[in-house]
Design an enzyme around this catalytic site. Structure first.
Site: not given
Length: 294
Positions: A190, A241
């Site tokens: 991610s 992230h």
């Protein structure tokens, strides 16, 4: 009585003309010559030219003066996004190994700060980006890589794109190394995916494209990152992230705005500089992790 004219004297026998042979393959006869150097060439050595054929050396010499096509922001033109496919294959290989070896391999790849700070497992900062918890996890990340990866690879070329991907993944791990609880275990691509999101936004702005779509995607994914754990209890690494997004966006800004004069040099310096900063952040953080664990 008729007289016969004298017979002409016998002429010496003329030697047969030697059959030319290919200058690269002396055992092959040929009557075709290179249009530039006029050396004999066999069918295997013939290269189509504007008129007739040329030999391989003359073709190579002529190509030296032709400017090679480049991708939008440097690098060679990409027809097949090989790097994207290799990244996807590695992710599939790792999760496939879980069905064979259980979690033994996975436990050696995930991001775990004490193991990194121990000094011999820094590789986890990168390998965590090729590890996934389950099929749903890899499907979401894999789909994003499959959709966005070829676009960025064609914009930057193979090696610049690879650097952007890996450094985005590293940026996510580094922010987690600083801000996550020490015993937290994180994994997944991610961080790299968020870095790619940021890169697509930067590229779109640079090319004067409509970037509202990617802006909405970034906003929605950030909202999910912070809201979903609160309402569902599902663990999501916000540091991975956000760290990947920051790293990918800043590095892409440096790559697309690099001066066209000596652009490859400036881009190389930007990549090396980003790597140096991330490595320095890891090394500075290590003593605090070691003291906490010890």
């Amino acid at each position: 009585m008729t007289s016969q004219p004298p017979s002409p004297p016998p002429q010496p026998e003329q030697p047969a003309e030697a059959v030319p042979t290919c200058y690269r393959h002396p055992d092959r006869e040929t009557w075709v010559r290179c249009q530039r150097c006029e050396r004999p060439i066999c069918p295997d050595c013939m290269r189509d030219a504007a008129v007739g054929f040329q030999c391989p050396e003359c073709v190579a010499e002529g190509n030296k003066g032709i400017r090679q096509a480049k991708s939008t922001f440097g690098g060679n033109v990409v027809r097949t996004p090989i790097v994207t496919y290799v990244i996807l294959a590695l992710n599939v290989l790792v999760i496939g190994s879980q069905f064979v070896l259980g979690d033994r391999l996975l436990s050696e790849l995930v991001m775990y700060a004490p193991a990194v700070a121990g000094g011999d497992q820094y590789y986890r900062l990168i390998t965590a980006a090729f590890s996934h918890q389950d099929l749903v996890h890899i499907l979401f990340n894999g789909w994003a890589i499959f959709v966005i990866g070829p676009y960025l690879e064609r914009a930057f070329g193979h090696w610049r794109y690879l650097a952007l991907y890996l450094l985005s993944a590293l940026g996510g791990s580094v922010l987690g190394f600083w801000l996550d609880p020490v015993n937290t275990v994180t994994l997944g691509a991610s961080g790299a995916v968020f870095g790619m999101f940021g890169a697509v936004f930067v590229v779109g702005r640079k090319l004067n494209l409509d970037v509202r779509g990617i802006a909405v995607i970034i906003a929605l994914n950030l909202a999910i990152t912070f809201v979903l754990p609160i309402i569902s209890g599902i663990g999501i690494s916000w540091t991975g992230h956000v760290g990947g997004l920051i790293t990918g966006t800043l590095l892409c800004l440096a790559l697309v705005h690099a001066p066209k004069t000596n652009r490859a040099l400036w881009q190389g310096l930007a990549i090396a500089g980003a790597l140096a900063v991330l490595v320095a952040l890891v090394l500075v953080r290590v003593p605090a992790i070691v003291s906490f664990v010890g």
